[in-house]
Design a protein around this motif. Structure first.
Motif, PDB file in Angstrom:
ATOM      1  N   ASN A 106       3.511   4.361 -10.064  1.00 39.21           N
ATOM      2  CA  ASN A 106       4.837   3.776 -10.335  1.00 39.21           C
ATOM      3  C   ASN A 106       5.932   4.836 -10.310  1.00 39.21           C
ATOM      4  OD1 ASN A 106       4.097   1.066 -10.588  1.00 39.21           O
ATOM      5  ND2 ASN A 106       3.525   1.309 -12.734  1.00 39.21           N
ATOM      6  N   GLY A 107       5.525   6.111 -10.467  1.00 33.79           N
ATOM      7  CA  GLY A 107       6.502   7.201 -10.420  1.00 33.79           C
ATOM      8  C   GLY A 107       6.859   7.634  -9.008  1.00 33.79           C
ATOM      9  N   VAL A 108       6.139   7.114  -8.007  1.00 32.51           N
ATOM     10  CA  VAL A 108       6.432   7.453  -6.608  1.00 32.51           C
ATOM     11  C   VAL A 108       7.643   6.648  -6.153  1.00 32.51           C
ATOM     12  CG1 VAL A 108       5.554   7.458  -4.241  1.00 32.51           C
ATOM     13  CG2 VAL A 108       4.010   7.963  -6.142  1.00 32.51           C
ATOM     14  N   LYS A 109       8.611   7.313  -5.564  1.00 33.60           N
ATOM     15  CA  LYS A 109       9.839   6.648  -5.137  1.00 33.60           C
ATOM     16  C   LYS A 109       9.577   5.680  -3.987  1.00 33.60           C
ATOM     17  CE  LYS A 109      12.776  10.535  -6.536  1.00 33.60           C
ATOM     18  NZ  LYS A 109      13.706  11.605  -6.090  1.00 33.60           N
ATOM     19  N   ASP A 110      10.229   4.517  -4.073  1.00 33.69           N
ATOM     20  CA  ASP A 110      10.052   3.504  -3.030  1.00 33.69           C
ATOM     21  C   ASP A 110      10.528   3.993  -1.667  1.00 33.69           C
ATOM     22  OD1 ASP A 110       8.876   1.614  -4.634  1.00 33.69           O
ATOM     23  OD2 ASP A 110      10.741   0.564  -5.106  1.00 33.69           O
ATOM     24  N   GLY A 111      11.501   4.909  -1.682  1.00 33.15           N
ATOM     25  CA  GLY A 111      12.020   5.423  -0.411  1.00 33.15           C
ATOM     26  C   GLY A 111      10.944   6.115   0.420  1.00 33.15           C
ATOM     27  N   VAL A 112      10.040   6.816  -0.253  1.00 27.80           N
ATOM     28  CA  VAL A 112       8.947   7.501   0.447  1.00 27.80           C
ATOM     29  C   VAL A 112       8.011   6.474   1.078  1.00 27.80           C
ATOM     30  CG1 VAL A 112       7.018   9.098   0.180  1.00 27.80           C
ATOM     31  CG2 VAL A 112       9.081   9.420  -1.188  1.00 27.80           C
ATOM     32  N   ILE A 113       7.736   5.404   0.335  1.00 26.07           N
ATOM     33  CA  ILE A 113       6.865   4.347   0.846  1.00 26.07           C
ATOM     34  C   ILE A 113       7.537   3.615   2.006  1.00 26.07           C
ATOM     35  CG2 ILE A 113       5.691   2.187   0.246  1.00 26.07           C
ATOM     36  CD1 ILE A 113       5.482   3.268  -2.625  1.00 26.07           C
ATOM     37  N   GLU A 114       8.826   3.326   1.852  1.00 25.94           N
ATOM     38  CA  GLU A 114       9.568   2.651   2.911  1.00 25.94           C
ATOM     39  C   GLU A 114       9.577   3.468   4.195  1.00 25.94           C
ATOM     40  OE1 GLU A 114      13.377   2.042   1.199  1.00 25.94           O
ATOM     41  OE2 GLU A 114      12.742   0.378  -0.079  1.00 25.94           O
ATOM     42  N   ALA A 115       9.731   4.786   4.059  1.00 22.27           N
ATOM     43  CA  ALA A 115       9.735   5.662   5.243  1.00 22.27           C
ATOM     44  C   ALA A 115       8.372   5.636   5.933  1.00 22.27           C
ATOM     45  CB  ALA A 115      10.078   7.087   4.821  1.00 22.27           C
ATOM     46  N   SER A 116       7.309   5.588   5.160  1.00 20.14           N
ATOM     47  CA  SER A 116       5.959   5.537   5.735  1.00 20.14           C
ATOM     48  C   SER A 116       5.721   4.221   6.464  1.00 20.14           C
ATOM     49  CB  SER A 116       4.906   5.698   4.630  1.00 20.14           C
ATOM     50  OG  SER A 116       5.096   6.920   3.948  1.00 20.14           O
ATOM     51  N   ILE A 117       6.183   3.134   5.856  1.00 14.85           N
ATOM     52  CA  ILE A 117       6.020   1.824   6.487  1.00 14.85           C
ATOM     53  C   ILE A 117       6.836   1.752   7.776  1.00 14.85           C
ATOM     54  CG2 ILE A 117       6.487  -0.649   6.225  1.00 14.85           C
ATOM     55  CD1 ILE A 117       5.915  -0.266   3.210  1.00 14.85           C
ATOM     56  N   ALA A 118       8.047   2.300   7.718  1.00 17.23           N
ATOM     57  CA  ALA A 118       8.903   2.317   8.912  1.00 17.23           C
ATOM     58  C   ALA A 118       8.276   3.136  10.034  1.00 17.23           C
ATOM     59  CB  ALA A 118      10.272   2.887   8.558  1.00 17.23           C
ATOM     60  N   GLY A 119       7.501   4.139   9.678  1.00 17.16           N
ATOM     61  CA  GLY A 119       6.825   4.964  10.678  1.00 17.16           C
ATOM     62  C   GLY A 119       5.548   4.336  11.208  1.00 17.16           C
TER      63      GLY A 119
ATOM     64  N   ILE B 167      -1.783   0.762   5.364  1.00 15.06           N
ATOM     65  CA  ILE B 167      -1.867   0.884   3.899  1.00 15.06           C
ATOM     66  C   ILE B 167      -2.814   2.005   3.477  1.00 15.06           C
ATOM     67  CG2 ILE B 167      -2.648  -0.290   1.800  1.00 15.06           C
ATOM     68  CD1 ILE B 167      -1.546  -2.860   2.919  1.00 15.06           C
ATOM     69  N   LEU B 168      -3.958   2.115   4.136  1.00 10.02           N
ATOM     70  CA  LEU B 168      -4.924   3.157   3.775  1.00 10.02           C
ATOM     71  C   LEU B 168      -4.312   4.548   3.923  1.00 10.02           C
ATOM     72  CD1 LEU B 168      -7.774   3.892   2.867  1.00 10.02           C
ATOM     73  CD2 LEU B 168      -8.467   3.895   5.276  1.00 10.02           C
ATOM     74  N   LEU B 169      -3.561   4.748   4.976  1.00 13.07           N
ATOM     75  CA  LEU B 169      -2.913   6.045   5.212  1.00 13.07           C
ATOM     76  C   LEU B 169      -1.815   6.297   4.178  1.00 13.07           C
ATOM     77  CD1 LEU B 169      -3.087   8.412   7.243  1.00 13.07           C
ATOM     78  CD2 LEU B 169      -1.184   7.360   8.468  1.00 13.07           C
ATOM     79  N   ILE B 170      -1.101   5.243   3.798  1.00 18.67           N
ATOM     80  CA  ILE B 170      -0.059   5.374   2.781  1.00 18.67           C
ATOM     81  C   ILE B 170      -0.682   5.805   1.447  1.00 18.67           C
ATOM     82  CG2 ILE B 170       1.625   4.102   1.385  1.00 18.67           C
ATOM     83  CD1 ILE B 170       2.214   2.407   3.874  1.00 18.67           C
ATOM     84  N   VAL B 171      -1.838   5.215   1.126  1.00 19.66           N
ATOM     85  CA  VAL B 171      -2.525   5.555  -0.120  1.00 19.66           C
ATOM     86  C   VAL B 171      -2.987   7.007  -0.101  1.00 19.66           C
ATOM     87  CG1 VAL B 171      -4.578   5.126  -1.536  1.00 19.66           C
ATOM     88  CG2 VAL B 171      -3.239   3.195  -0.646  1.00 19.66           C
ATOM     89  N   THR B 172      -3.655   7.412   0.992  1.00 17.50           N
ATOM     90  CA  THR B 172      -4.263   8.755   1.041  1.00 17.50           C
ATOM     91  C   THR B 172      -3.260   9.866   1.313  1.00 17.50           C
ATOM     92  OG1 THR B 172      -4.815   8.417   3.385  1.00 17.50           O
ATOM     93  CG2 THR B 172      -6.512   7.877   1.753  1.00 17.50           C
ATOM     94  N   ASP B 173      -2.223   9.570   2.111  1.00 17.38           N
ATOM     95  CA  ASP B 173      -1.285  10.625   2.524  1.00 17.38           C
ATOM     96  C   ASP B 173       0.067  10.582   1.823  1.00 17.38           C
ATOM     97  OD1 ASP B 173      -3.317  11.208   4.227  1.00 17.38           O
ATOM     98  OD2 ASP B 173      -2.128  11.234   6.060  1.00 17.38           O
ATOM     99  N   VAL B 174       0.334   9.496   1.095  1.00 23.82           N
ATOM    100  CA  VAL B 174       1.628   9.385   0.413  1.00 23.82           C
ATOM    101  C   VAL B 174       1.436   9.238  -1.099  1.00 23.82           C
ATOM    102  CG1 VAL B 174       3.775   8.072   0.185  1.00 23.82           C
ATOM    103  CG2 VAL B 174       2.742   8.372   2.444  1.00 23.82           C
ATOM    104  N   LEU B 175       0.774   8.171  -1.503  1.00 22.71           N
ATOM    105  CA  LEU B 175       0.656   7.888  -2.937  1.00 22.71           C
ATOM    106  C   LEU B 175      -0.120   8.970  -3.693  1.00 22.71           C
ATOM    107  CD1 LEU B 175      -0.019   4.026  -2.942  1.00 22.71           C
ATOM    108  CD2 LEU B 175       2.107   5.213  -3.503  1.00 22.71           C
ATOM    109  N   LEU B 176      -1.314   9.294  -3.204  1.00 21.88           N
ATOM    110  CA  LEU B 176      -2.139  10.284  -3.907  1.00 21.88           C
ATOM    111  C   LEU B 176      -1.488  11.669  -3.954  1.00 21.88           C
ATOM    112  CD1 LEU B 176      -5.730   9.230  -2.755  1.00 21.88           C
ATOM    113  CD2 LEU B 176      -4.706   8.942  -5.013  1.00 21.88           C
ATOM    114  N   PRO B 177      -0.962  12.192  -2.826  1.00 24.19           N
ATOM    115  CA  PRO B 177      -0.302  13.500  -2.904  1.00 24.19           C
ATOM    116  C   PRO B 177       0.950  13.492  -3.788  1.00 24.19           C
ATOM    117  CG  PRO B 177      -0.893  13.015  -0.633  1.00 24.19           C
ATOM    118  CD  PRO B 177      -1.110  11.759  -1.421  1.00 24.19           C
ATOM    119  N   GLU B 178       1.723  12.408  -3.727  1.00 25.53           N
ATOM    120  CA  GLU B 178       2.956  12.335  -4.516  1.00 25.53           C
ATOM    121  C   GLU B 178       2.666  12.223  -6.021  1.00 25.53           C
ATOM    122  OE1 GLU B 178       6.325  12.369  -3.763  1.00 25.53           O
ATOM    123  OE2 GLU B 178       5.800  13.006  -1.732  1.00 25.53           O
ATOM    124  N   ALA B 179       1.544  11.611  -6.340  1.00 25.93           N
ATOM    125  CA  ALA B 179       1.230  11.368  -7.752  1.00 25.93           C
ATOM    126  C   ALA B 179       0.148  12.301  -8.282  1.00 25.93           C
ATOM    127  CB  ALA B 179       0.793   9.915  -7.933  1.00 25.93           C
TER     128      ALA B 179
END
Length: 199
Positions: free
Chosen positions: A95-108, A112-124
């Motif tokens: 919940n502490g991960v900014k939505d902007g980072v997730i939005e940028a990943s989705i736009a790219g 979902i699996l890549l977002i979890v492993t390469d965005v959510l886990l490293p950010e948190a």
């Protein structure tokens, strides 16, 4: 007991925490019924006082490990208590991960699996390291309670020799040992969390 419980807490609690987060997040894999069911299950287990939980699952734990007392027997209840606790802490970390980072990943075009492993886990990762530390400390507290039902460990020592035999010195020593263990775990956890953040 603590080692077994924290192993299963991370092994099962981490993916459960991921599921709790992505099934309620509108940008990811929002499925309200699944999130509600998972949340209900987690909350039910967490609502049990540990001493009641360990008594309630005695038949299951005895069947699973083929023992009715001892550290391995107690580790079943410890694991069941630790998994939902860690899952909620992981969800809170995400919940502490900014939505902007997730939005940028989705736009790219990231799945979902890549977002979890390469965005959510490293950010948190710092928060998750702190969550593991908090879970270990909670398990240590639970393991002391497990001594009441023959779970072994420091709690068993305190109950069997300190309380039942009115040995005040043993009680004081066990409390001091628990405090030292918790302080060491907290220091190591803070060190790893700071290293994860690059400090």
């Amino acid at each position: 007991m603590v080692s077994i419980a924290i192993f299963f807490a991370v092994l099962l609690g981490l993916p459960l925490g991921v599921l709790l987060y992505i099934t309620q997040h509108p940008l990811l894999f929002r499925i309200k019924p699944l999130n509600a069911a998972l949340g209900w299950l987690v909350n039910i287990i967490r609502s049990f006082p540990f001493i009641i939980l360990i008594v309630a699952i005695m038949p299951f734990a005895t069947w699973l490990v083929n023992a009715s007392h001892g550290p391995v027997f107690a580790s079943v209840a410890l694991s069941i208590a630790a998994i939902p606790l860690f899952a909620r802490l992981v969800e809170s970390s995400f919940n502490g991960v900014k939505d902007g980072v997730i939005e940028a990943s989705i736009a790219g075009g990231a799945p979902i699996l890549l977002i979890v492993t390469d965005v959510l886990l490293p950010e948190a990762k710092k928060s998750i390291a702190q969550a593991i530390t908090l879970t270990i400390i909670s398990i240590i507290a639970f393991s002391a309670t497990a001594g009441v039902v023959g779970g072994g460990g420091i709690g068993d020592l305190a109950i069997r020799y300190g309380y039942y035999r009115y040995d005040t010195l043993t009680m004081i020593v066990t409390v001091i040992v628990l405090i030292i263990i918790v302080q060491i775990v907290q220091w190591i956890g803070d060190f790893i969390a700071n290293r994860a953040e690059g400090k």
